[in-house]
Design an enzyme around this catalytic site. Sequence first.
Site, PDB file in Angstrom:
ATOM      1  N   HIS A  97       3.927   8.066 -11.937  1.00 10.06           N
ATOM      2  CA  HIS A  97       4.182   6.807 -12.656  1.00 10.06           C
ATOM      3  C   HIS A  97       4.169   7.067 -14.164  1.00 10.06           C
ATOM      4  O   HIS A  97       3.210   7.615 -14.693  1.00 10.06           O
ATOM      5  CB  HIS A  97       3.130   5.770 -12.300  1.00 10.06           C
ATOM      6  CG  HIS A  97       3.371   5.113 -10.977  1.00 10.06           C
ATOM      7  ND1 HIS A  97       2.853   3.890 -10.635  1.00 10.06           N
ATOM      8  CD2 HIS A  97       4.110   5.514  -9.919  1.00 10.06           C
ATOM      9  CE1 HIS A  97       3.255   3.568  -9.417  1.00 10.06           C
ATOM     10  NE2 HIS A  97       4.006   4.540  -8.954  1.00 10.06           N
ATOM     11  N   TYR A 111      -1.109  -5.178 -13.866  1.00 12.23           N
ATOM     12  CA  TYR A 111      -2.441  -5.709 -14.142  1.00 12.23           C
ATOM     13  C   TYR A 111      -2.236  -7.098 -14.749  1.00 12.23           C
ATOM     14  O   TYR A 111      -1.622  -7.217 -15.811  1.00 12.23           O
ATOM     15  CB  TYR A 111      -3.178  -4.826 -15.147  1.00 12.23           C
ATOM     16  CG  TYR A 111      -3.573  -3.459 -14.618  1.00 12.23           C
ATOM     17  CD1 TYR A 111      -2.688  -2.386 -14.645  1.00 12.23           C
ATOM     18  CD2 TYR A 111      -4.852  -3.238 -14.102  1.00 12.23           C
ATOM     19  CE1 TYR A 111      -3.059  -1.127 -14.167  1.00 12.23           C
ATOM     20  CE2 TYR A 111      -5.230  -1.988 -13.621  1.00 12.23           C
ATOM     21  CZ  TYR A 111      -4.330  -0.942 -13.656  1.00 12.23           C
ATOM     22  OH  TYR A 111      -4.707   0.301 -13.186  1.00 12.23           O
ATOM     23  N   PRO A 153     -13.641  -0.724 -11.327  1.00 10.89           N
ATOM     24  CA  PRO A 153     -12.414  -0.064 -10.878  1.00 10.89           C
ATOM     25  C   PRO A 153     -11.199  -0.242 -11.796  1.00 10.89           C
ATOM     26  O   PRO A 153     -10.221   0.491 -11.647  1.00 10.89           O
ATOM     27  CB  PRO A 153     -12.143  -0.704  -9.509  1.00 10.89           C
ATOM     28  CG  PRO A 153     -12.839  -2.016  -9.555  1.00 10.89           C
ATOM     29  CD  PRO A 153     -14.040  -1.824 -10.427  1.00 10.89           C
ATOM     30  N   LYS A 169     -10.928   5.017 -12.889  1.00  7.37           N
ATOM     31  CA  LYS A 169     -11.502   6.258 -13.436  1.00  7.37           C
ATOM     32  C   LYS A 169     -12.523   6.934 -12.510  1.00  7.37           C
ATOM     33  O   LYS A 169     -12.890   8.093 -12.737  1.00  7.37           O
ATOM     34  CB  LYS A 169     -12.175   5.974 -14.792  1.00  7.37           C
ATOM     35  CG  LYS A 169     -11.194   5.629 -15.892  1.00  7.37           C
ATOM     36  CD  LYS A 169     -10.317   6.812 -16.231  1.00  7.37           C
ATOM     37  CE  LYS A 169      -9.181   6.488 -17.163  1.00  7.37           C
ATOM     38  NZ  LYS A 169      -7.962   7.235 -16.876  1.00  7.37           N
ATOM     39  N   TYR A 199      -5.648   5.734 -20.304  1.00  8.98           N
ATOM     40  CA  TYR A 199      -5.201   5.510 -18.928  1.00  8.98           C
ATOM     41  C   TYR A 199      -4.759   6.818 -18.267  1.00  8.98           C
ATOM     42  O   TYR A 199      -5.112   7.091 -17.124  1.00  8.98           O
ATOM     43  CB  TYR A 199      -4.059   4.473 -18.908  1.00  8.98           C
ATOM     44  CG  TYR A 199      -3.799   3.933 -17.512  1.00  8.98           C
ATOM     45  CD1 TYR A 199      -4.455   2.795 -17.048  1.00  8.98           C
ATOM     46  CD2 TYR A 199      -2.912   4.578 -16.646  1.00  8.98           C
ATOM     47  CE1 TYR A 199      -4.242   2.306 -15.769  1.00  8.98           C
ATOM     48  CE2 TYR A 199      -2.697   4.102 -15.364  1.00  8.98           C
ATOM     49  CZ  TYR A 199      -3.367   2.960 -14.928  1.00  8.98           C
ATOM     50  OH  TYR A 199      -3.156   2.497 -13.655  1.00  8.98           O
TER      51      TYR A 199
HETATM   52  C1  PHB Z   1      -5.928   1.029  -6.380  1.00 15.91           C
HETATM   53  O1  PHB Z   1      -4.784   1.374  -6.047  1.00 15.91           O
HETATM   54  O2  PHB Z   1      -6.793   0.815  -5.528  1.00 15.91           O
HETATM   55  C2  PHB Z   1      -6.237   0.855  -7.815  1.00 15.91           C
HETATM   56  C3  PHB Z   1      -5.281   1.198  -8.745  1.00 15.91           C
HETATM   57  C4  PHB Z   1      -5.530   1.014 -10.084  1.00 15.91           C
HETATM   58  C5  PHB Z   1      -6.731   0.508 -10.493  1.00 15.91           C
HETATM   59  C6  PHB Z   1      -7.707   0.189  -9.566  1.00 15.91           C
HETATM   60  C7  PHB Z   1      -7.462   0.368  -8.212  1.00 15.91           C
HETATM   61  O3  PHB Z   1      -6.948   0.325 -11.809  1.00 15.91           O
END
Ligand code: PHB
Length: 391
Positions: free
Chosen positions: A72, A201, A293, A297, A384
Site C-alpha cells: 500500500h 481511517y 491499535p 504498531k 506510519y
Molecule cells: C487491521 O487490519 O486489523 C488494522 C489495520 C490498521 C490499523 C489497525 C488495525 O491501524
Amino acid sequence: MRVQVAIIGAGPAGLLLGALLHRAGIDAVLVEQRSAEYAPGRIRASVLEQTTVDLLDAAGVGERMHHEGLLHDGIELCFGGARHRIDLKKLTGGKHVMVYGQTEVTRDLMHARDAAGLKTIYEAEHVSLQDFDSARPRVRYQQAGATHEIECDFIAGCDGFHGVSRASVPASAIQIHEKVYPFGWLGLLSETPPVSHELIYSNHERGFALCSMRSLHRSRYYLQCPIDDKVEAWSDEAFWAELRRRLDPEAAESLVTGPSLEKSIAPLRSFVAEPMRFGRLFLAGDAAHIVPPTGAKGLNLAASDVGYLSRALAEFYAGSETGIAHYSDRCLRRIWKAERFSWWFTSLMHRFPETGAFGQKLQAAELDYLVHSTAASTALAENYVGLPLRD
Ligand code: PHB
Ligand code: APR
C-alpha cells in the site's frame, strides 16, 4: 534439557525470535502454555513496516508474504463527509507498507519452525522463571503431571501482556507507564471485497471507523464503541448500518456487506514497562509494551524488539556484551516513538466524550491542517511507514 536461549511464549515475538536465532546458529526452545492450534486463531492487525518485512525475510519466512501480501502506497483519512489521501510513498521518498495478516505471519513462522525441526513445547503449565539474575537461569514447567526444567544462558520473555515473565520481575525493579482509553474497538471480519483499495481511517461525530483488509476478498472493519459494549448486542446488520453512517457517501454506497466470520471487542491501552532487561531475562513484544491499535504498531514493535535481541545474542556468542547491554535502551527509544504516534493518531481520530465542543474544534482544525500541510502529512507518513531502526 540444556539450551542457549529459552523463549517463553510462541506468539509472533517468540516465533520470530526463534527463527532469527536459528539463522544465527543459536540453539533455542519455545515454551508455550497453549496448544499449537490455538495461536493462529487469534485475529490481529495487518500492516507491516518495511523493517518488519526485512526481518521476516532475514528469518527466511518471507516467501508467501511477498506473494500474497498487498503493498500500500497510501492511506485515506475521512472526515467532514470527504476522504483525503495521504500519499505515503511520495511523502517518504518511496516507502510503503505491506498488508498481510498477523495470523498469516504466525502461520508462516510455525511452518518454518516445524520444517526446520525446531523444538516448541506446547501446553506447558505453571511456567516459572528461576535465577535470571545469575549466569545460569532456568525455566520450570509442568506437562502431563510431570515437572521439567530447562537450563539456559538467557530467557526471552515473549509471553504477551498477561505472561509470567514481566510478573517474575520484582516490582521495585520495574517501572510501569499506562494509559487506558475510554472506549473500545468492535471488529468484524468478512469474506467480502474491501470497500477501497487503501485503508480508510474515519473520524465521524458518531465515533471512529476503520476500513481495513486481509486480502482482495477479505475485509476487516472496526467501529469505536463504548468500553462496556457487548458484542452480542451487535448483529451483523447493525454493524454494517453503523459503519455506513461513519463513512463518506461514496464509500457508504460501494460497501459490500456479508456475514461476519468473526466479531469481537478490544479495549485500547498504552502501556510501557521499563527497563526491558533484568540480568539474563529480556522482555520483548507485548510482554513489555502495548499500543492502541490505531496505526497498527503492535506487531512491528514486537518484531523490532526481537530483531535487536537476536543481534545482541549473536554478538554475545561472538564475544561482545555490548548488544545485550544496550538492548533495553535501543528498544525503548523506538517504543516510545511508536507509543507517541499511536496515542496521537488515536487522539486525532476518535471521539472523546469528555473533551466537549472545544476539543472537537481543535481536532477538526488539526485534521484540516494535517491534510493541507506537507510538513504535517509527512510527519504522519513517516511514522506510519515506520521509523528507521537505529543503533
Ligand atoms: C487491521 O487490519 O486489523 C488494522 C489495520 C490498521 C490499523 C489497525 C488495525 O491501524
Ligand atoms: N507461559 C507460556 N506461554 C505464555 C504464558 C506463560 N505463562 N503466558 C502467555 N503465554 C503465551 C501466549 O499463549 C501467547 O501465545 O505467550 C504468547 C504471547 O503472544 P502475544 O500475546 O501475541 O504477544 P507477542 O508475541 O508479543 O505479540 C506481539 O502480537 O499480540 C499481538 O498486539 C500484539 O501485534 C502485537 C504482537
